[in-house]
Design an enzyme around this catalytic site. Structure first.
Site, short mmCIF file in Angstrom:
data_model
loop_
_atom_site.label_atom_id
_atom_site.label_comp_id
_atom_site.label_asym_id
_atom_site.label_seq_id
_atom_site.Cartn_x
_atom_site.Cartn_y
_atom_site.Cartn_z
N GLY A 16 0.85 -1.19 0.00
CA GLY A 16 0.00 0.00 0.00
C GLY A 16 0.88 1.24 0.00
O GLY A 16 0.58 2.25 0.62
N TYR B 276 -14.65 0.50 9.66
CA TYR B 276 -13.20 0.69 9.74
C TYR B 276 -12.70 0.48 11.17
O TYR B 276 -11.74 -0.25 11.42
CB TYR B 276 -12.88 2.10 9.25
CG TYR B 276 -11.45 2.53 9.34
CD1 TYR B 276 -10.47 1.93 8.56
CD2 TYR B 276 -11.07 3.59 10.17
CE1 TYR B 276 -9.15 2.36 8.62
CE2 TYR B 276 -9.76 4.02 10.23
CZ TYR B 276 -8.81 3.40 9.46
OH TYR B 276 -7.51 3.85 9.52
N LYS C 120 -10.22 -2.34 12.73
CA LYS C 120 -8.97 -1.98 13.41
C LYS C 120 -8.93 -2.56 14.81
O LYS C 120 -7.89 -3.04 15.27
CB LYS C 120 -8.78 -0.45 13.44
CG LYS C 120 -8.42 0.15 12.08
CD LYS C 120 -7.07 -0.33 11.57
CE LYS C 120 -6.69 0.25 10.24
NZ LYS C 120 -5.46 -0.35 9.67
N1 SER Z 1 -7.62 9.32 9.15
C1 SER Z 1 -8.38 8.11 9.31
C2 SER Z 1 -9.76 8.28 8.81
O1 SER Z 1 -10.25 9.37 8.88
C3 SER Z 1 -8.40 7.72 10.74
O2 SER Z 1 -7.61 6.61 10.92
O3 SER Z 1 -10.35 7.34 8.41
#
Ligand code: SER
Length: 313
Positions: free
Chosen positions: A11, A143, A147
């Site tokens: 990535g 997300y 995580k």
């Molecule tokens: N910068 C990221 C986001 O806004 C946070 O891990 O998804």
């Protein structure tokens, strides 16, 4: 010892990868750092580059063996806003990618893994100010769920299989060298480009939304710092809280006006507001300070000055 490393960044053409590859090459040499992304990018002109789909464990293994890779930085992931649009794909990519890399370390094919976590592991029930390392989490985004699960798996692989995996919970990251991709904190980068281009910016978060942020040089310093720290100093193997500074869109607009006096900001909060509202406003990083010496350099004023200077060039 440093020259013996062979590093793969997965990535590598994203917001973090672009800068991380440059910095790692300054330390270890161009040929010791293999950049890789799911498609060929401009980065391929700068040094060794491979096309890798991190979901393809066999393809990944082939490239890791070909280059005798010792360390992997796994940066490929869908960020918060994009993940809400494709929840299933985000979960599959964020989790399967991590397993594929952790398993390489479990099998002793590679020696060390870096995997980024995020403030998104926290949720609406988390204390918002000076959020501690160990606290209620309950993330409410796809997300954040990926995580948090990933953090648990990192710690599990460390304890169960002795995998040397290291991780940081990044706040919003701001840099001028590359564009952010699909996060809730992206406004803090866009605002600079629009301020310089048109003198105005419509923000997708409300003016008083305070979020933890960090300037990219500090994020890179922390990333390489934790990877180079002695193993016994890295006591937390889920992921470390990491702090830079906190501000709202109103705050940063005020700072930008010191350089562009007529700068105008307006607000049109969208679905990202709800994500931002579920996240902390500031982060307590005393564990990182104590264990491996974390210390940020940049604050809002220092970051803004440096961003404007570099983007003007
Ligand atoms: N910068 C990221 C986001 O806004 C946070 O891990 O998804």
């Amino acid at each position: 010892m440093q020259t013996a490393e062979k590093i793969l960044v997965i990535g590598s053409s994203g917001q973090i990868g672009t800068e991380l590859v440059q910095n790692l090459r300054d330390i270890y040499g161009i040929d010791a750092v293999i950049a890789s992304d799911v498609k060929v990018t401009e980065q391929a002109k700068e040094g060794p580059f491979e096309v890798i789909d991190v979901m393809d464990a066999q393809g990944l293994l082939t490239i890791v063996k070909r280059h005798k890779i010792t360390q992997v930085y796994l940066l490929a992931a869908l960020l918060s806003a994009t993940a809400e649009k494709m929840p299933k794909f985000a979960w599959d990519l964020n989790m399967q990618g991590l397993f594929n890399v952790l398993d390489l370390a479990k099998e002793k094919i590679i020696r060390q893994v870096y995997w980024p976590s995020s403030i998104a592991v926290f949720g609406p029930n988390t204390p918002k100010v000076n959020t501690p390392q160990f606290t209620v989490m309950e993330p409410s985004t796809v997300y954040g769920i990926s995580k948090q699960a990933g953090e648990r798996w990192c710690e599990y692989y460390f304890k169960k299989f002795g995998v040397d995996v290291r991780s940081l919970r990044y706040p919003g990251l701001i840099g001028w060298k590359s564009a952010p991709g699909g996060g809730t904190t992206d406004y803090a980068v866009h605002i600079f480009h629009e301020a310089l281009k048109s003198g105005s910016y419509e923000c997708f978060l409300s003016g008083n939304t305070v979020l933890p942020m960090m300037y990219m040089p500090d994020a890179i310093k922390a990333t390489i710092g934790i990877m180079q720290a002695d193993a016994e100093k890295v006591k937390i193997r889920s992921s470390y809280n990491l702090s830079g500074f906190s501000f709202s869109p109103e705050d940063i607009a005020g700072e930008i006006r010191k350089y562009i006096p007529g700068f105008k900001i307006s607000y049109a909060p969208d679905s990202r507001q709800q994500i931002a509202d579920s996240w902390p406003q500031s982060i307590d990083s005393q564990e990182a300070q104590k264990d491996w010496g974390w210390q940020p350099e940049f604050d809002l004023a220092g970051m803004t000055a440096d961003m404007i200077k570099n983007l003007k060039k």
